[in-house]
Design a protein around this motif. Structure first.
Motif, PDB file in Angstrom:
ATOM      1  N   GLU A 116      52.636  38.141  38.482  1.00  0.00           N
ATOM      2  CA  GLU A 116      53.440  38.404  39.676  1.00  0.00           C
ATOM      3  C   GLU A 116      52.562  38.576  40.916  1.00  0.00           C
ATOM      4  O   GLU A 116      53.014  38.339  42.034  1.00  0.00           O
ATOM      5  CB  GLU A 116      54.294  39.660  39.475  1.00  0.00           C
ATOM      6  CG  GLU A 116      55.350  39.506  38.384  1.00  0.00           C
ATOM      7  CD  GLU A 116      56.204  40.742  38.238  1.00  0.00           C
ATOM      8  OE1 GLU A 116      55.984  41.708  39.003  1.00  0.00           O
ATOM      9  OE2 GLU A 116      57.094  40.749  37.369  1.00  0.00           O
ATOM     10  N   THR A 117      51.312  38.989  40.682  1.00  0.00           N
ATOM     11  CA  THR A 117      50.366  39.154  41.785  1.00  0.00           C
ATOM     12  C   THR A 117      49.141  38.287  41.517  1.00  0.00           C
ATOM     13  O   THR A 117      48.534  38.386  40.447  1.00  0.00           O
ATOM     14  CB  THR A 117      49.925  40.621  41.938  1.00  0.00           C
ATOM     15  OG1 THR A 117      51.071  41.429  42.193  1.00  0.00           O
ATOM     16  CG2 THR A 117      48.933  40.763  43.083  1.00  0.00           C
ATOM     17  N   ILE A 118      48.823  37.444  42.476  1.00  0.00           N
ATOM     18  CA  ILE A 118      47.622  36.606  42.399  1.00  0.00           C
ATOM     19  C   ILE A 118      46.578  37.204  43.327  1.00  0.00           C
ATOM     20  O   ILE A 118      46.825  37.364  44.530  1.00  0.00           O
ATOM     21  CB  ILE A 118      47.919  35.152  42.812  1.00  0.00           C
ATOM     22  CG1 ILE A 118      49.069  34.579  41.988  1.00  0.00           C
ATOM     23  CG2 ILE A 118      46.671  34.304  42.687  1.00  0.00           C
ATOM     24  CD1 ILE A 118      48.792  34.458  40.514  1.00  0.00           C
ATOM     25  N   VAL A 119      45.432  37.553  42.777  1.00  0.00           N
ATOM     26  CA  VAL A 119      44.325  38.086  43.577  1.00  0.00           C
ATOM     27  C   VAL A 119      43.218  37.040  43.604  1.00  0.00           C
ATOM     28  O   VAL A 119      42.637  36.705  42.566  1.00  0.00           O
ATOM     29  CB  VAL A 119      43.789  39.411  43.005  1.00  0.00           C
ATOM     30  CG1 VAL A 119      42.611  39.916  43.844  1.00  0.00           C
ATOM     31  CG2 VAL A 119      44.893  40.457  42.959  1.00  0.00           C
ATOM     32  N   LEU A 120      42.930  36.512  44.801  1.00  0.00           N
ATOM     33  CA  LEU A 120      41.877  35.512  44.986  1.00  0.00           C
ATOM     34  C   LEU A 120      40.695  36.158  45.677  1.00  0.00           C
ATOM     35  O   LEU A 120      40.863  36.891  46.659  1.00  0.00           O
ATOM     36  CB  LEU A 120      42.399  34.336  45.809  1.00  0.00           C
ATOM     37  CG  LEU A 120      43.607  33.584  45.226  1.00  0.00           C
ATOM     38  CD1 LEU A 120      44.077  32.515  46.189  1.00  0.00           C
ATOM     39  CD2 LEU A 120      43.269  32.991  43.872  1.00  0.00           C
ATOM     40  N   VAL A 121      39.494  35.868  45.167  1.00  0.00           N
ATOM     41  CA  VAL A 121      38.289  36.553  45.635  1.00  0.00           C
ATOM     42  C   VAL A 121      37.289  35.559  46.206  1.00  0.00           C
ATOM     43  O   VAL A 121      36.985  34.535  45.574  1.00  0.00           O
ATOM     44  CB  VAL A 121      37.611  37.344  44.494  1.00  0.00           C
ATOM     45  CG1 VAL A 121      36.485  38.206  45.047  1.00  0.00           C
ATOM     46  CG2 VAL A 121      38.629  38.187  43.759  1.00  0.00           C
ATOM     47  N   GLY A 122      36.783  35.846  47.390  1.00  0.00           N
ATOM     48  CA  GLY A 122      35.672  35.099  47.975  1.00  0.00           C
ATOM     49  C   GLY A 122      34.481  36.022  48.083  1.00  0.00           C
ATOM     50  O   GLY A 122      34.444  36.913  48.932  1.00  0.00           O
ATOM     51  N   SER A 123      33.518  35.853  47.204  1.00  0.00           N
ATOM     52  CA  SER A 123      32.397  36.776  47.121  1.00  0.00           C
ATOM     53  C   SER A 123      31.093  36.008  47.035  1.00  0.00           C
ATOM     54  O   SER A 123      31.039  34.927  46.441  1.00  0.00           O
ATOM     55  CB  SER A 123      32.547  37.681  45.887  1.00  0.00           C
ATOM     56  OG  SER A 123      31.478  38.604  45.792  1.00  0.00           O
ATOM     57  N   GLU A 124      30.034  36.536  47.634  1.00  0.00           N
ATOM     58  CA  GLU A 124      28.713  35.910  47.572  1.00  0.00           C
ATOM     59  C   GLU A 124      27.819  36.637  46.577  1.00  0.00           C
ATOM     60  O   GLU A 124      27.247  36.039  45.685  1.00  0.00           O
ATOM     61  CB  GLU A 124      28.062  35.915  48.948  1.00  0.00           C
ATOM     62  CG  GLU A 124      26.727  35.219  49.012  1.00  0.00           C
ATOM     63  CD  GLU A 124      26.854  33.712  48.859  1.00  0.00           C
ATOM     64  OE1 GLU A 124      25.885  33.093  48.374  1.00  0.00           O
ATOM     65  OE2 GLU A 124      27.896  33.151  49.205  1.00  0.00           O
TER      66      GLU A 124
END
Length: 733
Positions: A330-338
């Motif tokens: 139900e919840t999509i968590v997208l991560v942009g991490s270096e």
């Protein structure tokens, strides 16, 4: 015991082994292709004959190299532009481009390091170690199953995956053992865990000072067969103190350019020959048939992995925890991490939502796939910013995927940016994502919010706002992961700038030593070059401050340049250090600001503490690559950082030109003024292929860009165009 030793390395390192095997198999084709395509020297052709023919075709030739495959390459300059070509030894003429094969280079980087530099090399080394264990334990298990080593080739009993696994392993184990053992040897050599072993002749104390010897008359190269040649390097043009350098299968030496006398010679050592043999066995360079055989054997790895997994699953049954698939979340968590810190915040968010009864799917931003989010009620993006406002490693494809969508996803969006307010491009990438989403018509769940310096308080406040929207009591209690640091001991400091109220110091720390076990565990200080960064964690804080390195591992020390900032916690603590004091730090790669190993001229531009990595580039310039340094300071008498060093490096030929600008004094002069005064030479260098590297404050960098824009406009060039070509890079703060 042996079966367990065989099972777990295969399961844990399956992906790495698959990449190693498939990429190795693909790479095995190139040595054979090069051997077949490269023109070969005829038996009995002398180096003198080859050198004469190449010099006739290319009078400005600087170096000739012969690869183990027999391919001969010549390097020269033409109108200030570095040139290279594959040579036909019969004519001395170029017959093909010497540019590296892009596919081979890509495969090599994948095979060696997963595109992750030293960390990737350690991952691949662990894969090779797993392969070594698998080969040895597998051979023992096959021998036991066959009834002893003497019955190795006896028919196998059984059927199904176990039978196929054993049959393939019986054929492949010796080749895999050879590949794994040689890979580990080469990794150990790369990390300086083995002695170099190469004999280097001492550079002659005196030379004739003359030049112009007729190479065709030299007995040394007249009697030397081309098939024994490694390389022949000419003296630096116009430098009467330089010499010819000859490298052969037997050793290397220096030849006087005026008399032709052999000034020094060193025979190849047994250790060097062993190392070269291992390199040949692993790469197939110089033994293309063996390379192809090992490549074919490497193709067995996918089959071994599949049948081995099937055997394990059939005996154990597949069990284990699975997080919510994208289609069910139900919840999509997208991560942009270096560096991984933002991923930690995402995990905290996912756990809290999971505790509130929300199925959550966490993925990198680059894996953005709205068609897979069948039950998604909301999409949350946690995005860090890398460098000067660009996408972090795990988010590079996100904006392209968003732009390609015919319409925005139906689930509303919230974007949370992570950054450091002390940097000019604070949360710039997160803002770019929010702007692109708005332009796409994506419904907003929450306005763009930011987290400064990994602040748990900022994150908690955003969680409260999100919980109110969701109608749940959402408490985000996140403790930022402290980076794994290494103590650095200060051994020397040089102070500047007190007279102009800008206290600055060059701080030199002892190079920490790390064991191989520490490196395999990702601990200790790895290999680095000038332009990389160290993160210093000041006392009383959990968030590091980053400083550009002015040294490389080969220098034997860690060096940075620090200016005391008003109210600066980290700079204040660093400036208070005295020899013997320690600070905790960690290494971070910065491949976008490396000088590289090509021979194109470098135009180095910096001001103040920005001189740090630029000085490191000059210090490392043992090959005398043309380097032109423009350095801005306040006053030459007070803050001429590296002044004595630069003069020394210029005398050694490591620095071609030094142009300084002092902003205080009788005639205030800034670095951009110095650039304008040298406009003609700068234009010539850039047209000849020079790269520009700028380091320093944002205002200085903007002024430099504007000045170069004015200088290059008449030539049809611009900083924007050069940046697109990778010939204009910045490290600004």
């Amino acid at each position: 015991m042996i079966r367990a030793l065989h099972r777990w390395p295969g399961l844990l390192a399956a992906v790495v082994l698959l990449v190693l095997g498939l990429s190795g198999a693909a790479l095995s084709v190139f040595p054979a292709a090069e051997r077949l395509s490269a023109p070969q020297a005829e038996a009995g052709q002398s180096v003198a004959d080859l050198v004469g023919k190449i010099a006739g075709a290319y009078p400005t030739v600087e170096q000739i190299r012969r690869a183990p495959s027999g391919k001969i390459t010549a390097y020269w300059f033409e109108g200030g532009t570095p040139m290279a070509a594959v040579i036909d030894p019969a004519t001395g003429q170029g017959v093909a481009s010497a540019d590296p094969n892009a596919v081979e280079r890509w495969l090599t980087n994948l095979h060696r390091s997963f595109f992750l530099d030293d960390a990737g090399r350690l991952v691949m080394a662990s894969g090779a170690g797993a392969m070594l264990i698998l080969s040895l334990s597998g051979a023992w298990l096959i021998a036991r199953r066959a009834g002893g080593w003497r019955r190795w080739c006896a028919p196998m009993r059984g059927a199904g995956p176990a039978r196929w696994h054993a049959e393939m392993a019986r054929v492949a184990s010796v080749g895999l053992l050879l590949s794994a053992g040689t890979a580990l040897w080469m990794t150990a050599s790369t990390f300086d865990l083995l002695p170099d072993g190469e004999a280097q002749p001492g550079f002659p104390a005196s030379v004739s000072g003359a030049h112009g010897v007729a190479l065709a008359d030299l007995d040394l190269i007249g009697s030397l067969a081309v098939t024994d040649l490694r390389s022949f390097t000419y003296p630096y043009p116009g430098d009467a103190s330089d010499v010819f350098t000859l490298k052969t299968d037997a050793g290397s030496g220096y030849i006087d350019q005026g008399t032709g006398a052999l000034l020094a010679w060193a025979d190849a050592t047994p250790w060097q020959r062993v190392s070269e043999t291992i390199y040949m066995l692993h790469t197939g360079q110089g033994a293309s048939v063996l390379g192809l055989a090992l490549g074919l054997i490497a193709l067995a790895i996918p089959g071994l992995a599949g049948t081995g997994l099937a055997v394990w699953l059939s005996g154990r049954g597949a069990r284990g925890f699975r997080s919510a698939p994208a289609a069910q979340a139900e919840t999509i968590v997208l991560v942009g991490s270096e560096g991984g810190s933002t991923r930690g915040f995402a995990e905290t968010l996912a756990r809290a939502l999971g505790a509130a009864g929300q199925p959550v799917h966490v993925a990198p931003m680059s894996a953005f796939a709205p068609k897979s989010y069948g039950r998604a009620k909301r999409i949350l993006i946690l995005a860090a910013t890398y460098g000067d406002g660009v996408a972090p490693a795990s988010a590079k494809a996100f904006l392209d995927r968003l732009a390609a969508l015919p319409a925005a996803p139906k689930a509303p969006l919230a974007v949370l940016g992570f950054g450091d307010r002390s940097f000019p491009a604070y949360c710039a990438y997160a803002a770019e994502v929010a702007t692109a989403a708005e332009a796409k018509g994506w419904q907003e769940l929450l306005p763009l919010a930011t987290v400064d310096r990994q602040s748990p308080q900022d994150f908690h406040r955003w969680g409260v706002a999100l919980g109110q929207i969701l109608g749940v009591d959402l408490v985000l209690s996140h403790a930022p992961r402290s980076p794994r640091t290494t103590p650095l001991e200060l051994i020397e400091r040089r102070d500047y700038g007190a007279e102009v109220q800008a206290p600055t110091a060059i701080l030199r720390f002892a190079l920490p030593r790390a064991s191989l076990w520490q490196r395999l565990r990702g601990r200790g200080f790895g290999r680095f070059v000038a332009g990389d960064l160290i993160g210093v964690v000041p006392e009383g804080a959990s968030v590091p401050r980053f400083y550009s390195l002015a040294s490389a591992t080969r220098d034997g020390f860690v060096e940075i340049v620090v200016r005391k900032q008003p109210g600066g916690l980290c700079s204040g603590q660093l400036m208070a250090l005295q020899p013997g004091d320690r600070v905790r730090a960690f290494l971070r790669r910065n491949p976008g600001f490396h000088a590289g190993r090509d021979r194109a001229p470098l135009i180095l531009i910096g001001a103040g503490t920005g001189i740090g990595p630029l000085a490191g580039f000059v210090r490392a310039n043992a090959r005398r690559r043309p380097m032109h340094l423009f350095f801005g300071m306040r006053h030459a008498a007070s803050d001429f950082l590296y002044g004595e060093d630069l003069a020394h490096w210029q005398a050694e030929g490591r620095l071609t030109r030094l142009i300084t600008a002092a902003s205080r004094g009788a005639r205030p002069h800034y670095v951009q003024d110095a650039l304008r005064a040298d406009a003609a030479e700068l234009t010539r260098l850039i047209q000849a292929g020079a790269r520009i590297m700028v380091c320093g404050g944002r205002e200085m960098a903007a002024g430099v860009s504007a000045a170069l824009g004015e200088i290059l406009a008449p030539a049809g060039l611009s900083p924007v165009l050069l940046k697109a070509e990778g010939r204009y890079v910045e490290d600004i703060y």
